[in-house]
Scaffold this motif. Structure first.
Motif, mmCIF file in Angstrom:
data_model
loop_
_atom_site.group_PDB
_atom_site.id
_atom_site.type_symbol
_atom_site.label_atom_id
_atom_site.label_comp_id
_atom_site.label_asym_id
_atom_site.label_seq_id
_atom_site.Cartn_x
_atom_site.Cartn_y
_atom_site.Cartn_z
ATOM 1 N N CYS A 66 -16.929 46.767 38.915
ATOM 2 C CA CYS A 66 -17.476 47.104 40.233
ATOM 3 C C CYS A 66 -18.245 48.429 40.180
ATOM 4 O O CYS A 66 -19.325 48.565 40.785
ATOM 5 C CB CYS A 66 -16.345 47.183 41.251
ATOM 6 N N ALA A 67 -17.724 49.412 39.432
ATOM 7 C CA ALA A 67 -18.401 50.708 39.340
ATOM 8 C C ALA A 67 -19.752 50.571 38.645
ATOM 9 O O ALA A 67 -20.761 51.168 39.072
ATOM 10 C CB ALA A 67 -17.507 51.697 38.596
ATOM 11 N N LEU A 68 -19.812 49.801 37.567
ATOM 12 C CA LEU A 68 -21.072 49.619 36.852
ATOM 13 C C LEU A 68 -22.088 48.885 37.719
ATOM 14 O O LEU A 68 -23.280 49.265 37.794
ATOM 15 C CB LEU A 68 -20.828 48.861 35.545
ATOM 16 N N LEU A 69 -21.633 47.818 38.397
ATOM 17 C CA LEU A 69 -22.536 47.050 39.239
ATOM 18 C C LEU A 69 -22.993 47.893 40.440
ATOM 19 O O LEU A 69 -24.183 47.899 40.806
ATOM 20 C CB LEU A 69 -21.860 45.770 39.715
ATOM 21 N N SER A 70 -22.051 48.643 41.052
ATOM 22 C CA SER A 70 -22.406 49.478 42.209
ATOM 23 C C SER A 70 -23.372 50.587 41.822
ATOM 24 O O SER A 70 -24.333 50.894 42.555
ATOM 25 C CB SER A 70 -21.131 50.079 42.820
ATOM 26 N N SER A 71 -23.137 51.215 40.662
ATOM 27 C CA SER A 71 -24.046 52.282 40.232
ATOM 28 C C SER A 71 -25.436 51.725 39.945
ATOM 29 O O SER A 71 -26.470 52.370 40.235
ATOM 30 C CB SER A 71 -23.479 52.980 38.991
ATOM 31 N N THR A 72 -25.486 50.520 39.399
ATOM 32 C CA THR A 72 -26.787 49.897 39.136
ATOM 33 C C THR A 72 -27.525 49.602 40.450
ATOM 34 O O THR A 72 -28.731 49.887 40.589
ATOM 35 C CB THR A 72 -26.605 48.600 38.323
ATOM 36 N N LEU A 73 -26.802 49.041 41.426
ATOM 37 C CA LEU A 73 -27.421 48.747 42.720
ATOM 38 C C LEU A 73 -27.822 50.031 43.449
ATOM 39 O O LEU A 73 -28.860 50.082 44.111
ATOM 40 C CB LEU A 73 -26.452 47.931 43.586
ATOM 41 N N LEU A 74 -26.970 51.071 43.317
ATOM 42 C CA LEU A 74 -27.296 52.349 43.937
ATOM 43 C C LEU A 74 -28.598 52.916 43.368
ATOM 44 O O LEU A 74 -29.475 53.392 44.102
ATOM 45 C CB LEU A 74 -26.140 53.330 43.732
ATOM 46 N N ASN A 75 -28.712 52.829 42.044
ATOM 47 C CA ASN A 75 -29.912 53.335 41.376
ATOM 48 C C ASN A 75 -31.140 52.517 41.758
ATOM 49 O O ASN A 75 -32.217 53.061 42.021
ATOM 50 C CB ASN A 75 -29.692 53.334 39.868
ATOM 51 N N TYR A 76 -30.967 51.202 41.824
ATOM 52 C CA TYR A 76 -32.117 50.318 42.036
ATOM 53 C C TYR A 76 -32.633 50.411 43.472
ATOM 54 O O TYR A 76 -33.840 50.449 43.706
ATOM 55 C CB TYR A 76 -31.735 48.886 41.695
ATOM 56 N N TRP A 77 -31.719 50.453 44.451
ATOM 57 C CA TRP A 77 -32.133 50.347 45.844
ATOM 58 C C TRP A 77 -32.237 51.697 46.573
ATOM 59 O O TRP A 77 -32.977 51.820 47.544
ATOM 60 C CB TRP A 77 -31.154 49.455 46.625
ATOM 61 N N PHE A 78 -31.521 52.704 46.117
ATOM 62 C CA PHE A 78 -31.446 53.907 46.957
ATOM 63 C C PHE A 78 -31.854 55.211 46.258
ATOM 64 O O PHE A 78 -32.061 56.217 46.939
ATOM 65 C CB PHE A 78 -30.007 54.061 47.502
ATOM 66 N N PRO A 130 -34.645 57.326 44.352
ATOM 67 C CA PRO A 130 -36.095 57.256 44.037
ATOM 68 C C PRO A 130 -36.316 57.355 42.510
ATOM 69 O O PRO A 130 -35.599 58.111 41.835
ATOM 70 C CB PRO A 130 -36.679 58.470 44.755
ATOM 71 N N PRO A 131 -37.318 56.663 41.989
ATOM 72 C CA PRO A 131 -38.117 55.632 42.679
ATOM 73 C C PRO A 131 -37.286 54.369 42.878
ATOM 74 O O PRO A 131 -36.606 53.913 41.953
ATOM 75 C CB PRO A 131 -39.280 55.396 41.711
ATOM 76 N N VAL A 132 -37.253 53.847 44.112
ATOM 77 C CA VAL A 132 -36.447 52.673 44.451
ATOM 78 C C VAL A 132 -37.047 51.423 43.814
ATOM 79 O O VAL A 132 -38.211 51.378 43.425
ATOM 80 C CB VAL A 132 -36.358 52.511 45.978
ATOM 81 N N ARG A 133 -36.181 50.443 43.743
ATOM 82 C CA ARG A 133 -36.497 49.130 43.169
ATOM 83 C C ARG A 133 -36.916 49.233 41.705
ATOM 84 O O ARG A 133 -37.658 48.412 41.193
ATOM 85 C CB ARG A 133 -37.564 48.408 43.982
ATOM 86 N N GLY A 167 -35.839 59.446 39.112
ATOM 87 C CA GLY A 167 -36.941 60.401 39.139
ATOM 88 C C GLY A 167 -36.468 61.838 39.073
ATOM 89 O O GLY A 167 -37.123 62.693 38.471
ATOM 90 N N GLN A 168 -35.347 62.181 39.707
ATOM 91 C CA GLN A 168 -34.888 63.564 39.753
ATOM 92 C C GLN A 168 -33.590 63.702 38.944
ATOM 93 O O GLN A 168 -32.681 62.889 39.063
ATOM 94 C CB GLN A 168 -34.654 63.985 41.203
ATOM 95 N N PRO A 169 -33.517 64.795 38.150
ATOM 96 C CA PRO A 169 -32.356 64.946 37.247
ATOM 97 C C PRO A 169 -31.019 64.987 37.993
ATOM 98 O O PRO A 169 -30.012 64.476 37.484
ATOM 99 C CB PRO A 169 -32.647 66.270 36.543
ATOM 100 N N HIS A 170 -30.989 65.595 39.198
ATOM 101 C CA HIS A 170 -29.689 65.708 39.862
ATOM 102 C C HIS A 170 -29.142 64.336 40.273
ATOM 103 O O HIS A 170 -27.936 64.165 40.462
ATOM 104 C CB HIS A 170 -29.783 66.637 41.095
ATOM 105 N N ASN A 171 -30.050 63.356 40.430
ATOM 106 C CA ASN A 171 -29.557 62.007 40.770
ATOM 107 C C ASN A 171 -28.832 61.343 39.593
ATOM 108 O O ASN A 171 -28.047 60.423 39.787
ATOM 109 C CB ASN A 171 -30.719 61.130 41.232
ATOM 110 N N ILE A 172 -29.170 61.826 38.381
ATOM 111 C CA ILE A 172 -28.436 61.298 37.209
ATOM 112 C C ILE A 172 -26.951 61.631 37.358
ATOM 113 O O ILE A 172 -26.061 60.811 37.123
ATOM 114 C CB ILE A 172 -29.028 61.879 35.907
ATOM 115 N N TRP A 173 -26.685 62.915 37.782
ATOM 116 C CA TRP A 173 -25.286 63.316 37.964
ATOM 117 C C TRP A 173 -24.632 62.562 39.115
ATOM 118 O O TRP A 173 -23.413 62.331 39.102
ATOM 119 C CB TRP A 173 -25.224 64.822 38.204
#
Length: 487
Positions: free
Chosen positions: A79-91, A93-96, A101-107
């Motif tokens: 669930c964590a892997l799938l949720s993190s993937t969906l979080l990255n893809y949909w929410f 930036p860059p979405v979809r 795009g921004q390093p802090h989003n990696i964390w």
């Protein structure tokens, strides 16, 4: 009939090496790990950017926590892997796209995955601890039942096998013993359940339970933890067999000791009590046959009377011995007749002779009829009334014979006013060849009361001694009433 041992089938919970959770919860968790992130993501996309990245991350993290609570470690990781993937893809930036795009989003993504893993680890540990505790409690209950079964009587081994079958959720269980003369031949010592194994090769699980003993179970395969508990059952089964063998040996030794004592008493009695009347009869007949002495008619009659009395006494002693042996062998024939005690007492007193003439008969008129064998009841009465006359003493009041109805029995009380018998010795007087209180050897072999109690019990009655209120002994003969007899 199978004894209810109070243990449900499959009482030992299964320990999972994967997550400590039942299989149904793990499957539900896997389903939630896939469905929840998709459903929450769909809802968040429909709501638009109003919640922001933090709100979207918390919503998906809630899905990870719920999945961890339900399905444990591996469901939460998925669930964590799938949720993190969906979080990255949909929410993020860059979405979809899967780019960040921004390093802090990696964390943000890394923190999301770490929190999900930590939560699922805590849930996994708690579930494993709970499962282990439940297993330990079930094992403790099972071992307690095993110990309790060991302390039970003749049904201990069948009860133990039934507990074992239920505890491990098996269809059947057997205890097998190898034939010492044929190594491939097995004998069933005990079994429970349908189609119980008759040899180890036909069982799903088998475990040694001692020398030439094997526990065999059918139904399913067992894990290592179950086999450890099964070892405790095997040890208890071996202990039960050893206990039963020791009990049989002790019982046999007790019977041999009792037989030895009975034999010694019999030899002593035969050596004197049977020889005495035989010697008297022999002496009388030898004297009559002697040609060296001329006997008068009175002397001849006296010798004949002595021989007759001695032979009659000898026949009575032998008859008592034979009847006692028939009682012990269980082959004495007993008739079931309708009897009235007031009709039996007069001929009994006549048989006892002049000494019984003063006995007082005080029976109520409404005393019910009893069921018994007339000849055997009269023999019992002759013995106990004769004892009352003999032990009453010359200056004591005569015996009193009273009766009463007591439930489904009629009690006849033979009351004497002699020395009595101490309470500690009252059961001893019913032992064969026991002449408690007799000061001579002219009163018989000492089997009269033993025979009388045996005859009473053979007719469904009892013979018990009690103390006479003003001194002496009262013998109570109780016989079953005859409900079909007319008053």
């Amino acid at each position: 009939m199978t004894e209810d041992v109070g243990m449900p089938l499959g009482a030992l919970p299964e320990l999972s090496t994967v997550s400590g959770l039942p299989r149904a919860r793990r499957l539900t968790g896997l389903a939630l790990a896939v469905v929840l992130p998709v459903v929450i993501t769909t809802g968040l996309v429909a709501l638009g950017p109003g919640l922001g990245l933090a709100g979207d991350s918390l919503a998906l993290l809630l899905a990870v926590i719920v999945t961890a609570l339900v399905g444990g470690l591996w469901s939460a990781i998925l669930c964590a892997l799938l949720s993190s993937t969906l979080l990255n893809y949909w929410f993020i930036p860059p979405v979809r796209t899967l780019e960040i795009g921004q390093p802090h989003n990696i964390w943000t993504v890394v923190g999301f995955v770490v929190v999900g893993l930590l939560v699922s680890g805590v849930v996994h540990r708690a579930a494993t601890t709970a499962s282990t505790a439940a297993r330990a409690a079930a094992e403790a209950r099972t071992l307690s039942e095993v110990a309790r079964a060991t302390l039970r009587g003749e049904d201990a081994l069948p009860t133990l096998l039934e507990q074992m079958r239920r505890a491990f959720g098996m269809t059947s269980a057997s205890l097998l013993r190898r034939d010492p003369a044929a190594a491939e031949t097995w004998h069933v010592v005990g079994s429970r359940g349908p189609d119980a194994p008759r040899e180890p090769a036909t069982a799903d699980v088998h475990l040694p339970a001692g020398e030439d003993l094997v526990l065999a179970l059918s139904g399913r395969l067992l894990g290592s933890s179950d086999r450890a508990i099964l070892g405790a059952f095997a040890a208890q089964a071996q202990a039960l067999l050893e206990r039963d063998e020791l009990a049989r040996s002790a019982a046999l030794a007790a019977r041999l000791e009792a037989s030895e004592g009975l034999r010694d008493a019999l030899l002593a009695a035969v050596g004197h009590d049977l020889r005495t009347p035989l010697a008297s009869a022999t002496a009388a007949v030898t004297s009559l046959r002697s040609r060296d002495v001329t006997w008068t008619d009175d002397e001849r009659d006296e010798l004949l009377a002595t021989a007759d009395e001695s032979l009659t006494r000898l026949a009575s002693l032998v008859s008592d011995l034979l009847d006692l042996s028939r009682l012990r062998a269980g082959v004495l024939t007993v008739l079931h007749q309708t009897l009235w005690l007031d009709e039996l007492l007069p001929p009994v007193l006549d048989e006892l002779g002049p000494d019984a003439a003063n006995a007082v008969i005080d029976l109520p008129d409404e005393l019910p009829a009893v069921v018994g064998d007339a000849a055997l009841v009269m023999r019992v009465l002759v013995n106990i009334i004769g004892n009352a006359l003999r032990h009453g003493g010359p200056d004591a009041a005569p015996p009193v014979l009273t009766g009463r109805a007591c439930g489904d029995r009629v009690e006849l009380h033979v009351i004497d006013h002699g020395r009595g018998v101490p309470e500690r010795d009252r059961e001893r007087i019913f032992s064969p060849f026991q002449r408690l209180g007799d000061t001579d050897n002219t009163s018989g072999l000492g089997i009269g009361l033993a025979l009388s109690r045996g005859l009473a019990e053979a007719m469904g009655g009892t013979l018990t001694p009690t103390e006479t209120a003003d001194g002496g002994l009262t013998m109570v003969l109780a016989l079953p009433t005859d409900p079909g007899a007319e008053q």
